[in-house]
Scaffold this motif. Structure first.
Motif, PDB file in Angstrom:
ATOM      1  N   ASN A  63       0.831  -1.215   0.000  1.00  0.00           N
ATOM      2  CA  ASN A  63       0.000   0.000   0.000  1.00  0.00           C
ATOM      3  C   ASN A  63       0.860   1.257   0.000  1.00  0.00           C
ATOM      4  O   ASN A  63       0.528   2.246  -0.664  1.00  0.00           O
ATOM      5  CB  ASN A  63      -0.932  -0.001   1.215  1.00  0.00           C
ATOM      6  CG  ASN A  63      -1.977  -1.096   1.147  1.00  0.00           C
ATOM      7  OD1 ASN A  63      -2.290  -1.600   0.071  1.00  0.00           O
ATOM      8  ND2 ASN A  63      -2.518  -1.488   2.293  1.00  0.00           N
ATOM      9  N   ALA A  64       1.947   1.216   0.754  1.00  0.00           N
ATOM     10  CA  ALA A  64       2.834   2.389   0.805  1.00  0.00           C
ATOM     11  C   ALA A  64       3.471   2.639  -0.562  1.00  0.00           C
ATOM     12  O   ALA A  64       3.547   3.781  -1.030  1.00  0.00           O
ATOM     13  CB  ALA A  64       3.908   2.184   1.870  1.00  0.00           C
ATOM     14  N   ILE A  65       3.921   1.571  -1.217  1.00  0.00           N
ATOM     15  CA  ILE A  65       4.533   1.719  -2.545  1.00  0.00           C
ATOM     16  C   ILE A  65       3.513   2.268  -3.535  1.00  0.00           C
ATOM     17  O   ILE A  65       3.826   3.156  -4.343  1.00  0.00           O
ATOM     18  CB  ILE A  65       5.105   0.366  -3.010  1.00  0.00           C
ATOM     19  CG1 ILE A  65       6.337   0.009  -2.188  1.00  0.00           C
ATOM     20  CG2 ILE A  65       5.447   0.407  -4.498  1.00  0.00           C
ATOM     21  CD1 ILE A  65       6.843  -1.399  -2.406  1.00  0.00           C
ATOM     22  N   ALA A  66       2.279   1.752  -3.475  1.00  0.00           N
ATOM     23  CA  ALA A  66       1.234   2.261  -4.368  1.00  0.00           C
ATOM     24  C   ALA A  66       0.979   3.742  -4.107  1.00  0.00           C
ATOM     25  O   ALA A  66       0.770   4.522  -5.049  1.00  0.00           O
ATOM     26  CB  ALA A  66      -0.055   1.462  -4.170  1.00  0.00           C
ATOM     27  N   PHE A 124      12.836   6.860   7.246  1.00  0.00           N
ATOM     28  CA  PHE A 124      11.550   6.282   7.643  1.00  0.00           C
ATOM     29  C   PHE A 124      11.824   5.303   8.783  1.00  0.00           C
ATOM     30  O   PHE A 124      12.490   4.280   8.590  1.00  0.00           O
ATOM     31  CB  PHE A 124      10.910   5.576   6.448  1.00  0.00           C
ATOM     32  CG  PHE A 124       9.491   5.153   6.671  1.00  0.00           C
ATOM     33  CD1 PHE A 124       8.580   5.974   7.316  1.00  0.00           C
ATOM     34  CD2 PHE A 124       9.058   3.907   6.230  1.00  0.00           C
ATOM     35  CE1 PHE A 124       7.266   5.581   7.513  1.00  0.00           C
ATOM     36  CE2 PHE A 124       7.733   3.502   6.410  1.00  0.00           C
ATOM     37  CZ  PHE A 124       6.836   4.354   7.065  1.00  0.00           C
ATOM     38  N   CYS A 125      11.333   5.622   9.979  1.00  0.00           N
ATOM     39  CA  CYS A 125      11.713   4.841  11.153  1.00  0.00           C
ATOM     40  C   CYS A 125      10.618   4.890  12.220  1.00  0.00           C
ATOM     41  O   CYS A 125       9.623   5.601  12.073  1.00  0.00           O
ATOM     42  CB  CYS A 125      13.020   5.366  11.727  1.00  0.00           C
ATOM     43  SG  CYS A 125      12.883   7.097  12.257  1.00  0.00           S
ATOM     44  N   ASP A 126      10.833   4.158  13.313  1.00  0.00           N
ATOM     45  CA  ASP A 126       9.887   4.152  14.432  1.00  0.00           C
ATOM     46  C   ASP A 126      10.230   5.219  15.470  1.00  0.00           C
ATOM     47  O   ASP A 126       9.348   5.741  16.148  1.00  0.00           O
ATOM     48  CB  ASP A 126       9.885   2.772  15.115  1.00  0.00           C
ATOM     49  CG  ASP A 126       9.369   1.682  14.191  1.00  0.00           C
ATOM     50  OD1 ASP A 126       8.475   1.980  13.374  1.00  0.00           O
ATOM     51  OD2 ASP A 126       9.878   0.546  14.271  1.00  0.00           O
ATOM     52  N   ASN A 127      11.516   5.554  15.609  1.00  0.00           N
ATOM     53  CA  ASN A 127      11.981   6.486  16.639  1.00  0.00           C
ATOM     54  C   ASN A 127      12.406   7.798  15.998  1.00  0.00           C
ATOM     55  O   ASN A 127      13.574   8.010  15.693  1.00  0.00           O
ATOM     56  CB  ASN A 127      13.136   5.863  17.428  1.00  0.00           C
ATOM     57  CG  ASN A 127      13.459   6.666  18.682  1.00  0.00           C
ATOM     58  OD1 ASN A 127      13.163   7.867  18.771  1.00  0.00           O
ATOM     59  ND2 ASN A 127      14.065   5.999  19.663  1.00  0.00           N
ATOM     60  N   HIS A 147       5.230   8.029   9.478  1.00  0.00           N
ATOM     61  CA  HIS A 147       3.975   7.666   8.823  1.00  0.00           C
ATOM     62  C   HIS A 147       4.118   7.805   7.308  1.00  0.00           C
ATOM     63  O   HIS A 147       4.682   8.788   6.812  1.00  0.00           O
ATOM     64  CB  HIS A 147       2.828   8.549   9.310  1.00  0.00           C
ATOM     65  CG  HIS A 147       2.580   8.453  10.782  1.00  0.00           C
ATOM     66  ND1 HIS A 147       2.040   7.333  11.364  1.00  0.00           N
ATOM     67  CD2 HIS A 147       2.820   9.338  11.783  1.00  0.00           C
ATOM     68  CE1 HIS A 147       1.946   7.526  12.672  1.00  0.00           C
ATOM     69  NE2 HIS A 147       2.412   8.738  12.957  1.00  0.00           N
ATOM     70  N   SER A 148       3.576   6.852   6.584  1.00  0.00           N
ATOM     71  CA  SER A 148       3.713   6.852   5.123  1.00  0.00           C
ATOM     72  C   SER A 148       2.995   8.047   4.484  1.00  0.00           C
ATOM     73  O   SER A 148       3.436   8.570   3.454  1.00  0.00           O
ATOM     74  CB  SER A 148       3.185   5.539   4.539  1.00  0.00           C
ATOM     75  OG  SER A 148       1.801   5.375   4.819  1.00  0.00           O
ATOM     76  N   ALA A 149       1.894   8.499   5.071  1.00  0.00           N
ATOM     77  CA  ALA A 149       1.166   9.638   4.507  1.00  0.00           C
ATOM     78  C   ALA A 149       2.025  10.899   4.520  1.00  0.00           C
ATOM     79  O   ALA A 149       2.023  11.692   3.570  1.00  0.00           O
ATOM     80  CB  ALA A 149      -0.126   9.874   5.278  1.00  0.00           C
ATOM     81  N   ASP A 150       2.791  11.081   5.606  1.00  0.00           N
ATOM     82  CA  ASP A 150       3.687  12.238   5.682  1.00  0.00           C
ATOM     83  C   ASP A 150       4.823  12.101   4.673  1.00  0.00           C
ATOM     84  O   ASP A 150       5.270  13.097   4.077  1.00  0.00           O
ATOM     85  CB  ASP A 150       4.258  12.366   7.093  1.00  0.00           C
ATOM     86  CG  ASP A 150       3.188  12.688   8.129  1.00  0.00           C
ATOM     87  OD1 ASP A 150       2.175  13.317   7.748  1.00  0.00           O
ATOM     88  OD2 ASP A 150       3.362  12.301   9.298  1.00  0.00           O
ATOM     89  N   LYS A 153       3.560  13.198   1.224  1.00  0.00           N
ATOM     90  CA  LYS A 153       3.520  14.660   1.071  1.00  0.00           C
ATOM     91  C   LYS A 153       4.923  15.215   0.827  1.00  0.00           C
ATOM     92  O   LYS A 153       5.109  16.133   0.030  1.00  0.00           O
ATOM     93  CB  LYS A 153       2.903  15.292   2.317  1.00  0.00           C
ATOM     94  CG  LYS A 153       1.421  15.002   2.497  1.00  0.00           C
ATOM     95  CD  LYS A 153       0.884  15.634   3.779  1.00  0.00           C
ATOM     96  CE  LYS A 153      -0.591  15.305   3.966  1.00  0.00           C
ATOM     97  NZ  LYS A 153      -1.125  15.856   5.247  1.00  0.00           N
ATOM     98  N   ALA A 154       5.900  14.665   1.541  1.00  0.00           N
ATOM     99  CA  ALA A 154       7.281  15.114   1.350  1.00  0.00           C
ATOM    100  C   ALA A 154       7.771  14.795  -0.058  1.00  0.00           C
ATOM    101  O   ALA A 154       8.473  15.603  -0.684  1.00  0.00           O
ATOM    102  CB  ALA A 154       8.187  14.453   2.391  1.00  0.00           C
ATOM    103  N   LEU A 155       7.410  13.620  -0.569  1.00  0.00           N
ATOM    104  CA  LEU A 155       7.809  13.249  -1.924  1.00  0.00           C
ATOM    105  C   LEU A 155       7.231  14.223  -2.950  1.00  0.00           C
ATOM    106  O   LEU A 155       7.907  14.587  -3.922  1.00  0.00           O
ATOM    107  CB  LEU A 155       7.349  11.821  -2.245  1.00  0.00           C
ATOM    108  CG  LEU A 155       8.059  10.690  -1.494  1.00  0.00           C
ATOM    109  CD1 LEU A 155       7.429   9.351  -1.846  1.00  0.00           C
ATOM    110  CD2 LEU A 155       9.541  10.679  -1.798  1.00  0.00           C
TER     111      LEU A 155
END
Length: 615
Positions: A63-66, A124-127, A147-150, A153-155
């Protein structure tokens, strides 16, 4: 052996000068592999390195790649560092956005950070707190995300910035100009080529089928990107409801494709977009004529453009005051310097770039390339008057000065070239002198590229032309050109295959004794001769001679050529008596058909003398 030249009446558009060959080449045919991966159609590609990556088994990654593909269509994923670093090192002409986990980032960023192709890095990490502190030491790191949504937006923001900085630059020094005035062949290809492209592109006319072909191309390029496919479907459905400028400014996907095609002069992509490039150029041209109809011939207008330049491009540019610079892309500019200067300041933060504010002066009445105000055509975010310059605009380079004492931030003065600048007429003159200026279409570019020994580019032109036509005789001509190119590159099996395809297509529409068929047989024979397959070479040349004897006058130079070619095959087969007969006939016809000092006649005499020594 003599290569066959096509006559002006031939459907085959061979614009090459052919040579005579005495001994066959022993080089083996080389086969090139063609990739089946979707083409790259944007300036940015995305590389994602994460040891936990699991596209097949985990829906989060899929889903993130899509989601990310909505911003960047070409995505490569890795779970191990070494293959990822190798991939990055091999793609030096690309602009790469790298997503990486925090742990792996700390390990490999020191290794890849100075690669100029690595445009931006996202962690892209947890911490977030832990890695954000570390990331401050690396200015290429755009941010740290959980978060992938953020990330998405950055991309989107990175793509916008990258597109601003992604232009094709071609430079011409005054030394180059002086050399070209003495000998036009001394004009650097990198500067001549874009001007020739434009010269030829603007002669092409299109029908609605070209839009359909472009959409078919997009279906393959965006086969994993549903959003892009929907966007391009709407583009086709509503194309005539908007102006080209509106499409260019509002459709980010189309904008990215055009930018990449022009930055890299990607011929396949250019030839898919050609209809739109011309429509956009024509609208700018029309607006310019309307807006500056009553303009004072001696008065110039001023506008600004901010962006980043690679250190290499900036260093070359800094040495060429008084010279010329050609920019491939359609360019947005502003009448006020504030926003462009901010863009230049932001670009200067990237360690691989120099922030540049172009201060542009142009006389609309004399400028070679059109430009126009588009503020009344379309509403953009900027409150200033927005200017759009057409593709392949040429500027004379003026003064350069640092801004705020920052050696990474510069103002460069540019003046749009005018008809008074005789130096820039050379590329157009080259195109006209080396092809039929009355001819139109991409085939004319193929001929120019062959004459400039740019065979790989010529191959791209003809391959794409092949996809765009179903006309039998046009396809035969294209196959002929591809056969010639493959032969010159030593790919003899491919060459024979293309020549045979040309022959097969021609046989369906031409009488069995048509001169074009003789040309195909002749060239097939030449390649077999080069391979050392003399029996097949002899058969092909005999067929060419039979047609020419039937259709040409007895003293035609092509008959001399065929007799000579058959004679040289017999030499290599050690049939010296037969060789002498054909070589003598070649000399006799050549003496009637050619000037006494013609190079072909000289070769025929040399060959006959050689055979006589063998008897």
């Amino acid at each position: 052996m003599s290569k066959q030249k096509s006559s002006s009446s031939s459907s085959k558009t061979n614009g090459t000068k052919d040579k005579e060959t005495l001994k066959p080449s022993k080089s083996s045919a080389s086969i090139q592999r063609r990739t089946t991966a979707p083409p790259i159609v944007q300036n940015v590609i995305l590389v994602w390195l994460d040891e936990k990556m699991d596209e097949k088994g985990n829906s989060f990654w899929r889903n993130a790649i899509a989601e990310f593909r909505h911003e960047i269509n070409t995505i490569h994923t890795f779970t191990e560092s070494d293959p990822c670093v190798l991939f990055l090192s091999k793609h030096m002409d690309e602009k790469i956005c790298l997503i990486i986990s925090g742990t792996l980032g700390q390990k490999i960023i020191p290794t890849i950070y100075n690669m100029s192709q690595v445009y931006s890095i996202l962690i892209f990490c947890d911490n977030k707190k832990e890695f954000k502190r570390w990331a401050k030491n690396w200015t290429k790191i755009f941010g740290v995300f959980t978060h992938s949504a953020d990330l998405a937006k950055a991309l989107e923001e990175i793509v916008d910035i990258c597109e601003q900085d992604s232009i094709g630059i071609n430079l011409l020094s005054m030394n180059d100009v002086d050399a070209a005035k003495r000998d036009e062949d001394q004009m650097p290809f990198s500067f001549v080529y874009p001007s020739i492209l434009k010269e030829i592109l603007l002669t092409i006319s299109f029908d609605d089928q070209r839009l359909d072909e472009f959409i078919d191309y997009c279906r393959g390029a965006f086969n994993k990107n549903d959003q892009a496919l929907h966007t391009m479907k709407e583009f086709k459905r509503t194309y005539k409801e908007k102006t080209p400028i509106e499409w260019f400014a509002q459709n980010s996907l189309l904008y990215s494709m055009i930018n990449r095609a022009l930055r890299l002069l990607d011929l396949q992509l250019l030839m898919k977009l050609d209809f739109f490039l011309i429509d956009l150029h024509r609208q700018i041209e029309q607006l310019s004529a309307e807006q500056y109809r009553n303009h004072d011939n001696e008065q110039s207008v001023t506008f600004y453009r901010g962006q980043g330049l690679s250190k290499a491009d900036f260093d070359r540019l800094a040495k060429l005051k008084g010279g010329f610079m050609s920019l491939n892309n359609f360019l947005f500019a502003n009448t006020d310097s504030k926003e462009p200067l901010n863009i230049a300041r932001d670009a200067a933060e990237n360690p691989d770039l120099i922030g540049v504010l172009f201060h542009i002066s142009a006389n609309p009445s004399k400028a070679v390339g059109p430009f126009a105000s588009i503020s009344k055509v379309i509403s953009l975010q900027s409150s200033d008057d927005n200017i759009l310059l057409s593709m392949f605009t040429i500027f004379r380079i003026g003064k350069m000065k640092q801004i705020d004492g920052n050696n990474r931030l510069w103002q460069i003065d540019l003046t749009l070239a005018t008809n008074d600048d005789s130096e820039i007429r050379i590329p157009a003159a080259y195109a006209n002198e080396n092809t039929n200026p009355n001819s139109k279409g991409w085939g004319r570019l193929g001929i120019v590229l062959i004459k400039m020994s740019e065979l790989e580019k010529a191959r791209q032109v003809y391959k794409t032309m092949l996809e765009q036509t179903s006309d039998g005789q046009q396809r035969a001509g294209i196959y002929h050109q591809l056969g010639w190119i493959e032969d010159r590159q030593g790919h003899h099996e491919q060459s024979i295959s293309f020549y045979k395809k040309a022959l097969e297509v021609s046989l369906k529409s031409l009488p069995a004794d048509h001169p074009d068929l003789a040309m195909s047989y002749n060239n097939i024979g030449l390649v077999y001769y080069t391979k050392g397959d003399y029996s097949k070479a002899l058969s092909a040349h005999q067929k060419a001679l039979a047609i020419r004897q039937k259709t040409l006058p007895a003293n035609h130079p092509d008959l001399a050529m065929s007799n000579n070619n058959i004679g040289m095959v017999h030499v290599n087969m050690e049939n010296y008596a037969k060789a002498a007969s054909f070589c003598e006939r070649a000399v006799q016809i050549g003496m009637q058909a050619l000037p006494p000092n013609h190079i072909h006649l000289q070769h025929y005499r040399e060959h006959f003398d050689l055979v006589k020594k063998k008897l």
